[in-house]
Design a protein around this motif. Structure first.
Motif, PDB file in Angstrom:
ATOM      1  N   GLU A   5      27.473 -45.141 -60.421  1.00 21.08           N
ATOM      2  CA  GLU A   5      27.649 -45.635 -59.189  1.00 21.08           C
ATOM      3  C   GLU A   5      27.841 -44.297 -57.907  1.00 21.08           C
ATOM      4  O   GLU A   5      28.434 -44.402 -57.042  1.00 21.08           O
ATOM      5  CB  GLU A   5      29.022 -46.323 -58.981  1.00 21.08           C
ATOM      6  N   PHE A   6      27.571 -42.916 -58.626  1.00 21.62           N
ATOM      7  CA  PHE A   6      27.433 -41.946 -57.842  1.00 21.62           C
ATOM      8  C   PHE A   6      26.635 -40.931 -58.603  1.00 21.62           C
ATOM      9  O   PHE A   6      25.852 -40.873 -59.514  1.00 21.62           O
ATOM     10  CB  PHE A   6      28.994 -41.151 -57.976  1.00 21.62           C
ATOM     11  N   ASP A   7      25.928 -40.089 -57.398  1.00 22.49           N
ATOM     12  CA  ASP A   7      25.158 -38.814 -57.976  1.00 22.49           C
ATOM     13  C   ASP A   7      25.772 -37.680 -58.373  1.00 22.49           C
ATOM     14  O   ASP A   7      26.936 -37.562 -58.425  1.00 22.49           O
ATOM     15  CB  ASP A   7      24.169 -38.625 -56.818  1.00 22.49           C
ATOM     16  N   VAL A   8      24.891 -36.977 -59.305  1.00 16.24           N
ATOM     17  CA  VAL A   8      25.754 -35.720 -59.825  1.00 16.24           C
ATOM     18  C   VAL A   8      24.341 -34.515 -59.397  1.00 16.24           C
ATOM     19  O   VAL A   8      23.617 -34.720 -59.804  1.00 16.24           O
ATOM     20  CB  VAL A   8      25.761 -35.608 -61.190  1.00 16.24           C
ATOM     21  N   PHE A   9      24.924 -33.607 -58.591  1.00 13.11           N
ATOM     22  CA  PHE A   9      24.214 -32.428 -58.221  1.00 13.11           C
ATOM     23  C   PHE A   9      24.795 -31.334 -59.025  1.00 13.11           C
ATOM     24  O   PHE A   9      25.893 -31.416 -59.630  1.00 13.11           O
ATOM     25  CB  PHE A   9      24.435 -32.124 -56.405  1.00 13.11           C
ATOM     26  N   GLU A  10      23.729 -30.323 -58.993  1.00  7.96           N
ATOM     27  CA  GLU A  10      23.942 -29.040 -59.671  1.00  7.96           C
ATOM     28  C   GLU A  10      25.240 -28.299 -59.054  1.00  7.96           C
ATOM     29  O   GLU A  10      26.095 -27.626 -59.546  1.00  7.96           O
ATOM     30  CB  GLU A  10      22.825 -28.213 -59.983  1.00  7.96           C
ATOM     31  N   ARG A  11      25.142 -28.399 -57.698  1.00  4.01           N
ATOM     32  CA  ARG A  11      26.109 -27.539 -57.018  1.00  4.01           C
ATOM     33  C   ARG A  11      26.020 -28.107 -55.478  1.00  4.01           C
ATOM     34  O   ARG A  11      25.105 -29.017 -55.147  1.00  4.01           O
ATOM     35  CB  ARG A  11      25.666 -26.003 -56.849  1.00  4.01           C
ATOM     36  N   PRO A  12      27.224 -27.971 -54.698  1.00  5.00           N
ATOM     37  CA  PRO A  12      27.104 -28.251 -53.383  1.00  5.00           C
ATOM     38  C   PRO A  12      26.049 -27.822 -52.526  1.00  5.00           C
ATOM     39  O   PRO A  12      25.478 -26.833 -52.610  1.00  5.00           O
ATOM     40  CB  PRO A  12      28.400 -27.521 -52.900  1.00  5.00           C
ATOM     41  N   THR A  13      25.240 -28.718 -51.606  1.00  6.55           N
ATOM     42  CA  THR A  13      24.084 -28.476 -50.897  1.00  6.55           C
ATOM     43  C   THR A  13      24.330 -29.112 -49.300  1.00  6.55           C
ATOM     44  O   THR A  13      25.168 -29.863 -49.197  1.00  6.55           O
ATOM     45  CB  THR A  13      23.037 -28.998 -51.487  1.00  6.55           C
ATOM     46  N   ALA A  14      23.803 -28.732 -48.537  1.00  8.44           N
ATOM     47  CA  ALA A  14      23.684 -29.426 -47.282  1.00  8.44           C
ATOM     48  C   ALA A  14      23.485 -30.624 -47.327  1.00  8.44           C
ATOM     49  O   ALA A  14      23.815 -31.528 -46.412  1.00  8.44           O
ATOM     50  CB  ALA A  14      22.943 -28.584 -46.388  1.00  8.44           C
ATOM     51  N   GLU A  15      22.535 -31.182 -48.370  1.00  8.06           N
ATOM     52  CA  GLU A  15      22.339 -32.628 -48.322  1.00  8.06           C
ATOM     53  C   GLU A  15      23.503 -33.641 -48.624  1.00  8.06           C
ATOM     54  O   GLU A  15      23.546 -34.777 -48.353  1.00  8.06           O
ATOM     55  CB  GLU A  15      21.155 -32.602 -49.583  1.00  8.06           C
ATOM     56  N   CYS A  16      24.711 -33.000 -49.348  1.00  3.32           N
ATOM     57  CA  CYS A  16      25.880 -33.651 -49.572  1.00  3.32           C
ATOM     58  C   CYS A  16      27.031 -32.860 -48.964  1.00  3.32           C
ATOM     59  O   CYS A  16      27.751 -32.365 -49.917  1.00  3.32           O
ATOM     60  CB  CYS A  16      25.841 -34.114 -50.969  1.00  3.32           C
ATOM     61  N   PRO A  17      26.958 -33.085 -47.901  1.00  9.11           N
ATOM     62  CA  PRO A  17      28.058 -32.319 -47.263  1.00  9.11           C
ATOM     63  C   PRO A  17      29.564 -32.837 -47.414  1.00  9.11           C
ATOM     64  O   PRO A  17      29.810 -33.892 -47.565  1.00  9.11           O
ATOM     65  CB  PRO A  17      28.185 -32.408 -45.505  1.00  9.11           C
ATOM     66  N   PHE A  18      30.766 -32.059 -47.493  1.00  5.97           N
ATOM     67  CA  PHE A  18      32.199 -32.419 -47.578  1.00  5.97           C
ATOM     68  C   PHE A  18      32.740 -33.089 -46.302  1.00  5.97           C
ATOM     69  O   PHE A  18      32.245 -32.764 -45.326  1.00  5.97           O
ATOM     70  CB  PHE A  18      32.935 -30.913 -47.789  1.00  5.97           C
ATOM     71  N   ASN A  19      33.075 -34.139 -46.678  1.00  4.54           N
ATOM     72  CA  ASN A  19      33.863 -35.099 -45.674  1.00  4.54           C
ATOM     73  C   ASN A  19      35.285 -34.528 -45.599  1.00  4.54           C
ATOM     74  O   ASN A  19      35.863 -35.005 -46.626  1.00  4.54           O
ATOM     75  CB  ASN A  19      33.434 -36.604 -46.056  1.00  4.54           C
ATOM     76  N   LYS A  20      35.515 -34.186 -44.397  1.00  2.00           N
ATOM     77  CA  LYS A  20      37.141 -33.668 -44.250  1.00  2.00           C
ATOM     78  C   LYS A  20      38.020 -34.784 -44.180  1.00  2.00           C
ATOM     79  O   LYS A  20      39.162 -34.539 -44.722  1.00  2.00           O
ATOM     80  CB  LYS A  20      37.126 -32.801 -43.117  1.00  2.00           C
ATOM     81  N   ALA A  21      37.383 -36.052 -43.770  1.00  2.00           N
ATOM     82  CA  ALA A  21      38.330 -37.233 -43.714  1.00  2.00           C
ATOM     83  C   ALA A  21      38.994 -37.541 -45.092  1.00  2.00           C
ATOM     84  O   ALA A  21      39.953 -38.158 -45.107  1.00  2.00           O
ATOM     85  CB  ALA A  21      37.719 -38.454 -43.120  1.00  2.00           C
ATOM     86  N   ASP A  22      38.292 -37.623 -46.091  1.00  2.00           N
ATOM     87  CA  ASP A  22      38.637 -38.118 -47.418  1.00  2.00           C
ATOM     88  C   ASP A  22      38.459 -36.939 -48.511  1.00  2.00           C
ATOM     89  O   ASP A  22      38.658 -37.311 -49.743  1.00  2.00           O
ATOM     90  CB  ASP A  22      37.849 -39.324 -47.848  1.00  2.00           C
ATOM     91  N   GLY A  23      37.725 -35.774 -48.308  1.00  2.00           N
ATOM     92  CA  GLY A  23      37.845 -34.792 -49.438  1.00  2.00           C
ATOM     93  C   GLY A  23      36.590 -34.958 -50.315  1.00  2.00           C
ATOM     94  O   GLY A  23      36.343 -34.242 -51.257  1.00  2.00           O
ATOM     95  N   HIS A  24      35.535 -35.991 -50.080  1.00  2.00           N
ATOM     96  CA  HIS A  24      34.620 -36.318 -50.704  1.00  2.00           C
ATOM     97  C   HIS A  24      33.303 -35.630 -50.280  1.00  2.00           C
ATOM     98  O   HIS A  24      33.135 -35.275 -49.155  1.00  2.00           O
ATOM     99  CB  HIS A  24      34.466 -37.654 -51.120  1.00  2.00           C
ATOM    100  N   ARG A  25      32.062 -35.754 -51.196  1.00  2.00           N
ATOM    101  CA  ARG A  25      30.812 -35.292 -50.675  1.00  2.00           C
ATOM    102  C   ARG A  25      29.907 -36.653 -50.757  1.00  2.00           C
ATOM    103  O   ARG A  25      30.103 -37.310 -51.727  1.00  2.00           O
ATOM    104  CB  ARG A  25      30.207 -34.274 -51.648  1.00  2.00           C
ATOM    105  N   TYR A  26      28.913 -36.979 -49.627  1.00  2.00           N
ATOM    106  CA  TYR A  26      28.204 -37.865 -49.543  1.00  2.00           C
ATOM    107  C   TYR A  26      26.837 -37.608 -49.108  1.00  2.00           C
ATOM    108  O   TYR A  26      26.646 -36.615 -48.453  1.00  2.00           O
ATOM    109  CB  TYR A  26      28.790 -38.724 -48.499  1.00  2.00           C
TER     110      TYR A  26
END
Length: 134
Positions: free
Chosen positions: A27-48
């Protein structure tokens, strides 16, 4: 709603804001590292992703290979590759099995037993697995 992958385990290596603590495997994806494709959402602290798919950026912490499980329906599989040196098999399996997501363990154990028989006929697969898991 399915059970979260990591549910209340304070000793689990997953970050406190990891989607694995809220969502089931797949129910979620796993990336090797943070990328611009999954930015950090300041509102809830998650990446989407842009489609709203939650993303974990630490595959080594959740024990899952980096793949797009939710957004592209990637299969939940892992390929075991035993080291060529028989003396390295037990420590390798120990690290792999203890670092893997529980959902992958049956497959990893089956692969390990098959590969031990195939590549190291002098080793007893059951004894090797016992040592690796102790």
């Amino acid at each position: 709603m399915p059970e979260p992958f990591v549910n209340g385990d304070v000793h689990h290596r997953a970050c406190g804001i990891c989607p694995s603590r809220v969502h089931a495997v797949g129910e979620f994806d796993v990336f090797e590292r943070p990328t611009a494709e999954c930015p950090f959402n300041k509102a809830d602290g998650h990446r989407y992703l842009s489609d709203g798919t939650p993303v974990c950026v630490h595959p080594e912490k959740v024990g899952l290979p980096a793949r797009r499980y939710k957004s592209e329906n990637a299969p939940l599989t892992v390929e075991l590759q035993l080291p060529p040196d028989p003396s390295a098999v037990v420590p390798y399996l120990h690290d792999v099995l203890y670092g893997a997501a529980p959902v992958l363990l049956d497959d990893l154990i089956s692969q390990a037993q098959q590969q031990i028989r195939q590549h190291f006929p002098e080793l007893d697969p059951l004894a090797v697995m016992r040592q690796a898991l102790s």
